[in-house]
Design an enzyme around this catalytic site. Structure first.
Site, PDB file in Angstrom:
ATOM      1  N   THR A  36       0.845  -1.193   0.000  1.00 19.87           N
ATOM      2  CA  THR A  36       0.000   0.000   0.000  1.00 19.87           C
ATOM      3  C   THR A  36       0.877   1.238   0.000  1.00 19.87           C
ATOM      4  O   THR A  36       2.014   1.222   0.478  1.00 19.87           O
ATOM      5  CB  THR A  36      -0.907   0.042   1.252  1.00 19.87           C
ATOM      6  OG1 THR A  36      -0.072   0.176   2.411  1.00 19.87           O
ATOM      7  CG2 THR A  36      -1.723  -1.229   1.381  1.00 19.87           C
ATOM      8  N   CYS A  42       4.008  12.359  -5.910  1.00 18.62           N
ATOM      9  CA  CYS A  42       4.940  11.232  -6.054  1.00 18.62           C
ATOM     10  C   CYS A  42       4.371  10.205  -7.037  1.00 18.62           C
ATOM     11  O   CYS A  42       3.175  10.185  -7.306  1.00 18.62           O
ATOM     12  CB  CYS A  42       5.146  10.514  -4.727  1.00 18.62           C
ATOM     13  SG  CYS A  42       5.975  11.486  -3.478  1.00 18.62           S
ATOM     14  N   HIS A  59       8.270   4.102  -4.525  1.00 19.68           N
ATOM     15  CA  HIS A  59       7.527   5.349  -4.262  1.00 19.68           C
ATOM     16  C   HIS A  59       8.568   6.460  -4.290  1.00 19.68           C
ATOM     17  O   HIS A  59       9.413   6.535  -3.407  1.00 19.68           O
ATOM     18  CB  HIS A  59       6.859   5.224  -2.883  1.00 19.68           C
ATOM     19  CG  HIS A  59       6.104   6.456  -2.440  1.00 19.68           C
ATOM     20  ND1 HIS A  59       5.129   6.396  -1.472  1.00 19.68           N
ATOM     21  CD2 HIS A  59       6.190   7.755  -2.807  1.00 19.68           C
ATOM     22  CE1 HIS A  59       4.647   7.608  -1.275  1.00 19.68           C
ATOM     23  NE2 HIS A  59       5.279   8.453  -2.067  1.00 19.68           N
TER      24      HIS A  59
END
Lengths: 187, 129
Positions: A36, A42, A59
């Site tokens: 998650t 981003c 990420h």
């Protein structure tokens, strides 16, 4: 007993373990987990090898988002994820990529999200990786869930007010890319 | 003081994007003759077919990794003195120490700046003109 129910009733099967991937990090797994993350400007790349049954998520936010320095940081983030997948048995020619994020949350500021999105798309194209879907740009923050073995991804767009709050929280400086760590003085 | 324009360089990395970044950095430093290879095997073929002064090679690569390429170069007398800079994803002490044992000239931790690239090259060749 819950464990017995889990064994006999598919509906009671245990939820996969959640792994939250924060900015600047990545995670790779060949287990039944759900990855998650929450994205504003981003971008997260979700990549898997369907044959090796391994996948992962990163990420990243390009620092400064322009020029070679930002590019180097983005390339590094993608390379760390791809190399970790290859080490777990994935093959580059089988990789399937999904890209999420890159929103433009503040009017009047430079569109960092678009620059992150453009970089991610260019990377996938230049490395001849197989892009199979995703959701980039827009003006809303996203909550992403990714199941690395099946490649399933779920996106939940945050409400505009939530996006604003999230964007303010995210406006703290991005972590600087690691430069040559001076720990090794061999030369 | 060697002129960077007179040095030939081979960039070996399985990621085209990273090869382009290194190439751009080298061009900013004045290098004109830059070859590229996507893995150690093809890199070695380049080495054996044309004179190369400097190899900048990633460690993680298919077929023949950076350490394998380094060992192969050091065991081929005609090319064994070629300068070699290893690109690593992090400051991996064990990897760098192994590379030192095999005769690496320097290493570069990604992501790196052009200034750091210049510093590492000049540590081998002296100040570039």
């Amino acid at each position: 007993m819950n464990s017995d129910l889990a064994q006999h009733e598919p509906g009671w099967a245990a939820e996969p373990r959640k792994v939250h991937v924060i900015q600047g990090e990545f995670h790779v797994s060949n287990e039944d987990v759900v990855m998650t993350t929450i994205l504003g400007s981003c971008v997260a790349a979700c990549i898997r090898d369907p044959v090796a049954r391994v996948g992962g998520m990163n990420h990243f936010l390009l620092p400064g988002a322009t020029g070679d320095e930002g590019l180097r940081y983005g390339v590094q983030s993608m390379e760390l994820l791809v190399n970790a997948l290859l080490r777990k048995g994935a093959r580059r020619d089988r990789l399937e990529v999904k890209l999420f994020g890159g929103a433009h949350l503040f009017d009047g500021l430079s569109d960092v999200g678009a620059q992150n999105s453009n970089f991610a798309e260019a990377f996938v194209r230049d490395e001849s990786l197989n892009y199979v879907g995703g959701s980039l740009r827009g003006d809303r923050a996203r909550r992403i869930q990714y199941w690395p073995i099946s490649g399933r991804a779920r996106q939940i767009l945050l409400a505009p007010t939530e996006s604003r709050v999230f964007a303010v929280e995210q406006r703290r400086p991005a972590p600087a890319p690691a430069q040559d760590a001076g720990a090794l003085e061999l030369f | 003081m060697p002129a960077s324009s007179s040095l030939t360089c081979l960039v070996v990395d399985d990621q085209q994007t990273m090869r382009s970044l290194v190439r751009t950095g080298l061009q900013q430093l004045g290098f004109r003759t830059i070859y590229e290879a996507p893995d150690g095997e093809e890199g070695l073929r380049h080495m054996l077919s044309r004179p190369i002064h400097l190899v900048i090679s990633d460690y993680n690569m298919p077929k023949l990794d950076g350490l394998g390429l380094l060992r192969a170069i050091r065991s081929h007398p005609p090319i064994q003195k070629t300068a070699f800079i290893m690109l690593t994803g992090r400051a991996d002490k064990e990897l760098v120490q192994r590379a030192v044992q095999f005769g690496v000239n320097n290493y570069l931790v990604k992501p790196f700046t052009v200034a750091t690239l210049k510093e590492k090259i000049e540590a081998i060749f002296g100040v570039l003109a």
